[in-house]
Design a protein around this motif. Structure first.
Motif, PDB file in Angstrom:
ATOM      1  N   UNK A 188       0.831  -1.205   0.000  1.00  0.00           N
ATOM      2  CA  UNK A 188       0.000   0.000   0.000  1.00  0.00           C
ATOM      3  C   UNK A 188       0.866   1.256   0.000  1.00  0.00           C
ATOM      4  N   UNK A 189       1.982   1.241   0.727  1.00  0.00           N
ATOM      5  CA  UNK A 189       2.894   2.389   0.734  1.00  0.00           C
ATOM      6  C   UNK A 189       3.470   2.619  -0.665  1.00  0.00           C
ATOM      7  N   UNK A 190       3.745   1.542  -1.387  1.00  0.00           N
ATOM      8  CA  UNK A 190       4.234   1.685  -2.766  1.00  0.00           C
ATOM      9  C   UNK A 190       3.210   2.409  -3.628  1.00  0.00           C
ATOM     10  N   UNK A 191       1.922   2.110  -3.428  1.00  0.00           N
ATOM     11  CA  UNK A 191       0.884   2.819  -4.154  1.00  0.00           C
ATOM     12  C   UNK A 191       0.862   4.301  -3.764  1.00  0.00           C
ATOM     13  N   UNK A 192       1.127   4.594  -2.486  1.00  0.00           N
ATOM     14  CA  UNK A 192       1.165   5.982  -2.041  1.00  0.00           C
ATOM     15  C   UNK A 192       2.291   6.760  -2.697  1.00  0.00           C
ATOM     16  N   UNK A 193       3.456   6.132  -2.838  1.00  0.00           N
ATOM     17  CA  UNK A 193       4.576   6.783  -3.528  1.00  0.00           C
ATOM     18  C   UNK A 193       4.208   7.075  -4.981  1.00  0.00           C
ATOM     19  N   UNK A 194       3.489   6.157  -5.590  1.00  0.00           N
ATOM     20  CA  UNK A 194       3.054   6.320  -6.982  1.00  0.00           C
ATOM     21  C   UNK A 194       2.203   7.583  -7.139  1.00  0.00           C
TER      22      UNK A 194
END
Length: 492
Positions: free
Chosen positions: A117-123
């Motif tokens: 989910x954090x990876x999606x936030x960085x995106x």
């Protein structure tokens, strides 16, 4: 034909071509990954995080693009104001996700979900690079360039997914889950860079409160509706995963993607162009009604034979496309195909309402669906747990018609279009689909149980009979489908 209609037609054609390429690449990459390197359980775990991705997008201000499309001749200060608003929202969402990582991992019972989910936030933060160019190109109906950028960025998505999946069986097993997340992240970053290259734009150190407030109000309404939409369209994944486990969730998702994901992708071809089109038509009620009929018929004509084929041949199609799945997957796919017909029509109406500035009705519709469908999902598995995830598919066919009826009740009066006239404009297509289904079943029953043979023969029977009936009843020949869809449509 007006200049606007020609531009709409060209834009739709380009979006259709790009969506076709993207759909094929997505199916092939998922098929290769599941056949060679990744288990359905890994796929199910990644699905849990992927279900949250659209919600994160909306919370991060992605819908601000629509606010810019509606903005009348925005200057550079106005564009910069919306850009800084979007960037600020994305940074706040990323910070919240980082802080909430332990709770997310605990809530879903999978520690890796918090990291995904954090990876999606960085995106989200990176996507803001392309926010303004994307909106300006949509406003100008420059879908040829947007479509080419989409295809190029999707190759980045697919390449990343395949590379990580391959690496997962060569010394890095944790990448089996990450490939389904980092692929879309790479694709989104590539898209943001691509639209900047096609329409370069740099923000200024300017912030107009009136523009930001107007954009925030419109975006909040759109995001509210989108939040509700993605909540109820992903609630079934959460229910299936919680009640029946990751393996069942993986099988259910493959059945869902065979039907409703294909419906969504095909419908979004038209919906992508619909919003800026209705923005331009606002104020001309007769043209709004005619365009609503034209867009809806376009979707239904294209998607109906596919849904018929799924009803007839779901088991063979799943066995040819994916690893061995339980028989329940084919049953679920057939049930979902029935819902797919309504979903096909529903994708056009919210862009119409939003383009006319009536976002509140969109939010009301999504709120009804967000109550009816999750409640139906939970009730179905509680009442019939022995049916497994098929119960959730049945819940779709019970809950969604309620939401769809409410949508039409709110939208048709706004377009000054009578329900009877709307129904008559679609009745011929539905009749053609019904006869094509009978032809498909007749061929299936006459053939031996050889998956590829039945699938090919039934597809030929369905498409052939459907095309002939369209030519006879609707005056649409297979070779002239595109020309027919471009012809002016009357609301009745």
């Amino acid at each position: 034909m007006s200049d606007l209609q020609r531009r709409v037609d060209r834009s739709t054609a380009w979006v259709a071509a790009a969506s076709g390429v993207l759909g094929v690449l997505d199916v092939l990459s998922t098929l290769i990954v599941l056949q060679l390197w990744v288990t359905t359980a890994n796929f199910g775990t990644a699905t849990i995080a992927a279900a949250l991705m659209p919600l994160i997008d909306r919370l991060g201000g992605l819908a601000l693009s629509g606010a810019l499309v509606r903005e009348h001749e925005p200057d550079d200060a106005a564009l910069s104001s919306v850009f800084w608003l979007g960037l600020g929202a994305a940074v706040v969402v990323l910070a919240v996700l980082v802080a909430a990582r332990p709770l997310i991992a605990l809530g879903f019972g999978e520690p890796v979900v918090g990291d995904l989910v954090i990876a999606f936030g960085f995106r989200l933060v990176v996507q803001n690079v392309g926010l303004v160019p994307d909106a300006l190109m949509k406003k100008e109906l420059r879908y040829r360039e947007l479509s080419l950028v989409r295809v190029a960025s999707n190759f980045c998505d697919v390449g990343t997914k395949l590379g990580l999946a391959f690496a997962s069986v060569h010394g890095a097993p944790e990448l089996a889950i990450w490939c389904f997340v980092l692929g879309p992240v790479a694709g989104s970053c590539a898209y943001a860079i691509g639209v900047q290259l096609r329409h370069p734009w740099r923000p200024r150190l300017a912030f107009r409160r009136d523009v930001a407030a107007r954009a925030a109000r419109f975006t909040a309404a759109v995001q509210g509706g989108d939040f509700l939409y993605y909540a109820y369209t992903n609630a079934d994944y959460l229910v299936v995963g919680a009640w029946f486990g990751d393996a069942a969730l993986g099988a259910y998702r493959l059945a869902y993607e065979l039907v409703l994901d294909v419906v969504r992708l095909l419908s979004l071809i038209t919906a992508e162009v619909a919003f800026p089109t209705f923005v331009k038509l606002a104020g001309d009620t007769r043209e709004v009604a005619a365009q609503l009929v034209r867009f809806t018929r376009q979707n239904l004509i294209v998607i109906a034979p596919f849904l018929v084929l799924v009803v007839v041949e779901a088991d063979d199609l799943l066995s040819l496309l994916y690893p061995p799945l339980p028989p329940a997957a084919a049953t679920a796919a057939r049930i979902l195909a029935v819902t797919g017909g309504l979903r096909t029509m529903s994708y056009i109406v919210p862009p119409m309402l939003a383009g006319l500035g009536d976002v509140r009705r969109v939010v009301a519709y999504q709120a009804i669906a967000a109550v009816a469908l999750p409640a139906a999902f939970v009730l179905a598995v509680v009442v019939a747990p022995g049916a497994g995830f098929v119960a959730v598919a049945v819940a779709w066919s019970v809950g969604y018609p309620i939401a769809f009826a409410s949508l039409l009740a709110m939208a048709l009066p706004r377009a000054q279009l009578a329900a009877g006239a709307y129904g008559r404009a679609l009745a011929g297509v539905v009749a053609c689909a019904a006869v094509a289904m009978a032809a498909g079943w007749a061929v299936r029953l006459a053939l031996p149980e050889i998956a590829w043979l039945r699938a090919a023969a039934c597809a030929a029977a369905v498409v052939g009979s459907y095309g002939l009936l369209l030519a006879r009843i609707e005056g649409v020949t297979p070779a002239g489908v595109v020309r027919s869809l471009r012809a002016p449509a009357s609301p009745g």
